[in-house]
Design a protein around this motif. Structure first.
Motif, PDB file in Angstrom:
ATOM      1  N   PRO A  26      70.629  28.280  23.196  1.00 54.40           N
ATOM      2  CA  PRO A  26      71.505  28.814  22.141  1.00 54.40           C
ATOM      3  C   PRO A  26      72.834  29.339  22.680  1.00 54.40           C
ATOM      4  O   PRO A  26      73.869  29.190  22.029  1.00 54.40           O
ATOM      5  N   TRP A  27      72.829  29.912  23.875  1.00 56.57           N
ATOM      6  CA  TRP A  27      74.052  30.420  24.485  1.00 56.57           C
ATOM      7  C   TRP A  27      74.959  29.269  24.909  1.00 56.57           C
ATOM      8  O   TRP A  27      76.178  29.329  24.721  1.00 56.57           O
ATOM      9  N   ALA A  28      74.356  28.235  25.455  1.00 62.27           N
ATOM     10  CA  ALA A  28      75.125  27.059  25.863  1.00 62.27           C
ATOM     11  C   ALA A  28      75.758  26.387  24.641  1.00 62.27           C
ATOM     12  O   ALA A  28      76.907  25.943  24.702  1.00 62.27           O
ATOM     13  N   ARG A  29      75.023  26.333  23.542  1.00 60.74           N
ATOM     14  CA  ARG A  29      75.577  25.748  22.312  1.00 60.74           C
ATOM     15  C   ARG A  29      76.758  26.564  21.786  1.00 60.74           C
ATOM     16  O   ARG A  29      77.754  26.006  21.330  1.00 60.74           O
ATOM     17  N   LEU A  30      76.630  27.894  21.836  1.00 57.40           N
ATOM     18  CA  LEU A  30      77.737  28.753  21.416  1.00 57.40           C
ATOM     19  C   LEU A  30      78.968  28.515  22.286  1.00 57.40           C
ATOM     20  O   LEU A  30      80.093  28.434  21.786  1.00 57.40           O
ATOM     21  N   ALA A  31      78.756  28.401  23.594  1.00 54.00           N
ATOM     22  CA  ALA A  31      79.865  28.171  24.520  1.00 54.00           C
ATOM     23  C   ALA A  31      80.516  26.821  24.276  1.00 54.00           C
ATOM     24  O   ALA A  31      81.745  26.700  24.284  1.00 54.00           O
ATOM     25  N   HIS A  32      79.695  25.803  24.061  1.00 51.54           N
ATOM     26  CA  HIS A  32      80.234  24.467  23.812  1.00 51.54           C
ATOM     27  C   HIS A  32      81.052  24.458  22.521  1.00 51.54           C
ATOM     28  O   HIS A  32      82.155  23.897  22.472  1.00 51.54           O
ATOM     29  N   ALA A  33      80.538  25.098  21.477  1.00 54.89           N
ATOM     30  CA  ALA A  33      81.265  25.157  20.210  1.00 54.89           C
ATOM     31  C   ALA A  33      82.589  25.903  20.381  1.00 54.89           C
ATOM     32  O   ALA A  33      83.626  25.468  19.862  1.00 54.89           O
ATOM     33  N   ALA A  34      82.579  27.006  21.116  1.00 55.85           N
ATOM     34  CA  ALA A  34      83.815  27.759  21.364  1.00 55.85           C
ATOM     35  C   ALA A  34      84.799  26.915  22.157  1.00 55.85           C
ATOM     36  O   ALA A  34      86.001  26.909  21.865  1.00 55.85           O
ATOM     37  N   ALA A  35      84.298  26.210  23.147  1.00 59.82           N
ATOM     38  CA  ALA A  35      85.168  25.358  23.965  1.00 59.82           C
ATOM     39  C   ALA A  35      85.796  24.249  23.127  1.00 59.82           C
ATOM     40  O   ALA A  35      86.970  23.928  23.303  1.00 59.82           O
ATOM     41  N   LEU A  36      85.030  23.678  22.220  1.00 61.68           N
ATOM     42  CA  LEU A  36      85.578  22.636  21.349  1.00 61.68           C
ATOM     43  C   LEU A  36      86.667  23.192  20.440  1.00 61.68           C
ATOM     44  O   LEU A  36      87.684  22.537  20.208  1.00 61.68           O
ATOM     45  N   ARG A  37      86.462  24.409  19.952  1.00 58.73           N
ATOM     46  CA  ARG A  37      87.466  25.012  19.065  1.00 58.73           C
ATOM     47  C   ARG A  37      88.740  25.379  19.809  1.00 58.73           C
ATOM     48  O   ARG A  37      89.818  25.377  19.222  1.00 58.73           O
ATOM     49  N   THR A  38      88.615  25.725  21.080  1.00 59.02           N
ATOM     50  CA  THR A  38      89.784  26.197  21.826  1.00 59.02           C
ATOM     51  C   THR A  38      90.314  25.192  22.839  1.00 59.02           C
ATOM     52  O   THR A  38      91.240  25.503  23.578  1.00 59.02           O
ATOM     53  N   ALA A  39      89.743  23.994  22.848  1.00 61.60           N
ATOM     54  CA  ALA A  39      90.156  22.985  23.834  1.00 61.60           C
ATOM     55  C   ALA A  39      91.650  22.699  23.708  1.00 61.60           C
ATOM     56  O   ALA A  39      92.181  22.547  22.612  1.00 61.60           O
ATOM     57  N   VAL A  40      92.293  22.655  24.832  1.00 56.71           N
ATOM     58  CA  VAL A  40      93.717  22.332  24.864  1.00 56.71           C
ATOM     59  C   VAL A  40      93.843  20.819  24.809  1.00 56.71           C
ATOM     60  O   VAL A  40      93.295  20.105  25.635  1.00 56.71           O
ATOM     61  N   ARG A  41      94.520  20.377  23.828  1.00 54.08           N
ATOM     62  CA  ARG A  41      94.708  18.948  23.663  1.00 54.08           C
ATOM     63  C   ARG A  41      96.085  18.571  24.192  1.00 54.08           C
ATOM     64  O   ARG A  41      97.079  19.247  23.915  1.00 54.08           O
ATOM     65  N   LYS A  42      96.139  17.481  24.922  1.00 52.77           N
ATOM     66  CA  LYS A  42      97.421  17.007  25.423  1.00 52.77           C
ATOM     67  C   LYS A  42      98.224  16.428  24.270  1.00 52.77           C
ATOM     68  O   LYS A  42      97.687  15.706  23.439  1.00 52.77           O
ATOM     69  N   PRO A  43      99.515  16.758  24.215  1.00 51.19           N
ATOM     70  CA  PRO A  43     100.331  16.173  23.151  1.00 51.19           C
ATOM     71  C   PRO A  43     100.461  14.671  23.373  1.00 51.19           C
ATOM     72  O   PRO A  43     100.383  14.185  24.492  1.00 51.19           O
ATOM     73  N   ALA A  44     100.661  13.978  22.295  1.00 48.56           N
ATOM     74  CA  ALA A  44     100.830  12.524  22.386  1.00 48.56           C
ATOM     75  C   ALA A  44     102.049  12.206  23.242  1.00 48.56           C
ATOM     76  O   ALA A  44     103.064  12.900  23.189  1.00 48.56           O
ATOM     77  N   ALA A  45     101.921  11.173  24.023  1.00 49.93           N
ATOM     78  CA  ALA A  45     103.026  10.780  24.897  1.00 49.93           C
ATOM     79  C   ALA A  45     104.205  10.326  24.040  1.00 49.93           C
ATOM     80  O   ALA A  45     104.041   9.630  23.045  1.00 49.93           O
ATOM     81  N   ARG A  46     105.376  10.746  24.467  1.00 52.60           N
ATOM     82  CA  ARG A  46     106.589  10.337  23.748  1.00 52.60           C
ATOM     83  C   ARG A  46     106.985   8.940  24.223  1.00 52.60           C
ATOM     84  O   ARG A  46     106.881   8.624  25.394  1.00 52.60           O
ATOM     85  N   THR A  47     107.446   8.185  23.300  1.00 56.30           N
ATOM     86  CA  THR A  47     107.958   6.872  23.682  1.00 56.30           C
ATOM     87  C   THR A  47     109.461   6.958  23.822  1.00 56.30           C
ATOM     88  O   THR A  47     110.127   7.677  23.065  1.00 56.30           O
ATOM     89  N   ARG A  48     109.973   6.262  24.783  1.00 55.32           N
ATOM     90  CA  ARG A  48     111.433   6.271  25.010  1.00 55.32           C
ATOM     91  C   ARG A  48     112.108   5.197  24.157  1.00 55.32           C
ATOM     92  O   ARG A  48     111.601   4.106  24.023  1.00 55.32           O
TER      93      ARG A  48
END
Length: 118
Positions: A94-116
């Protein structure tokens, strides 16, 4: 971290699924599905929390991982787990599930690459 510690942690989180450990800043990051769900420092496990899960960890007696940087104390969003959770995969799940859910909510997503433009 030796092989016995790695095996212990893999077994402890087995019900969540495979985990990977990566050395970082004097400890190890604990990853599941490619995102960090915890840290292991000096043999202690701290799991990822956020605004939704931090009160649950606190109510169970958990404490944040704290370090000193440039003469100031910094509390991170990784909290200790109850002693019972370190005893079996069933207790940890249950603790691991809570951590995984928190990590998914706070995961830093890389911005989409800009095209030149040419």
């Amino acid at each position: 971290m030796d092989d016995a510690e790695r095996t212990f942690l893999a077994d402890l989180f087995a019900l969540l699924g495979p985990v990977a450990l990566r050395a970082m800043f004097g400890g190890h990051g604990l990853y599941h599905d490619g995102i960090i769900i915890g840290i292991v420092v000096d043999g202690e496990v701290y799991l990822k929390t956020d605004a939704q899960t931090q009160p649950i960890f606190a109510a169970a007696g958990g404490e944040p991982f704290v370090y000193v940087s440039r003469q100031r104390t910094v509390a991170m969003s990784y909290w200790s787990v109850p002693a019972e959770a370190m005893e079996s995969a069933t207790e940890m799940l249950p603790w691991a599930r809570l951590a995984h859910a928190a990590a998914l909510r706070t995961a830093v997503r890389k911005p989409a690459a800009r095209t030149r433009r040419k």
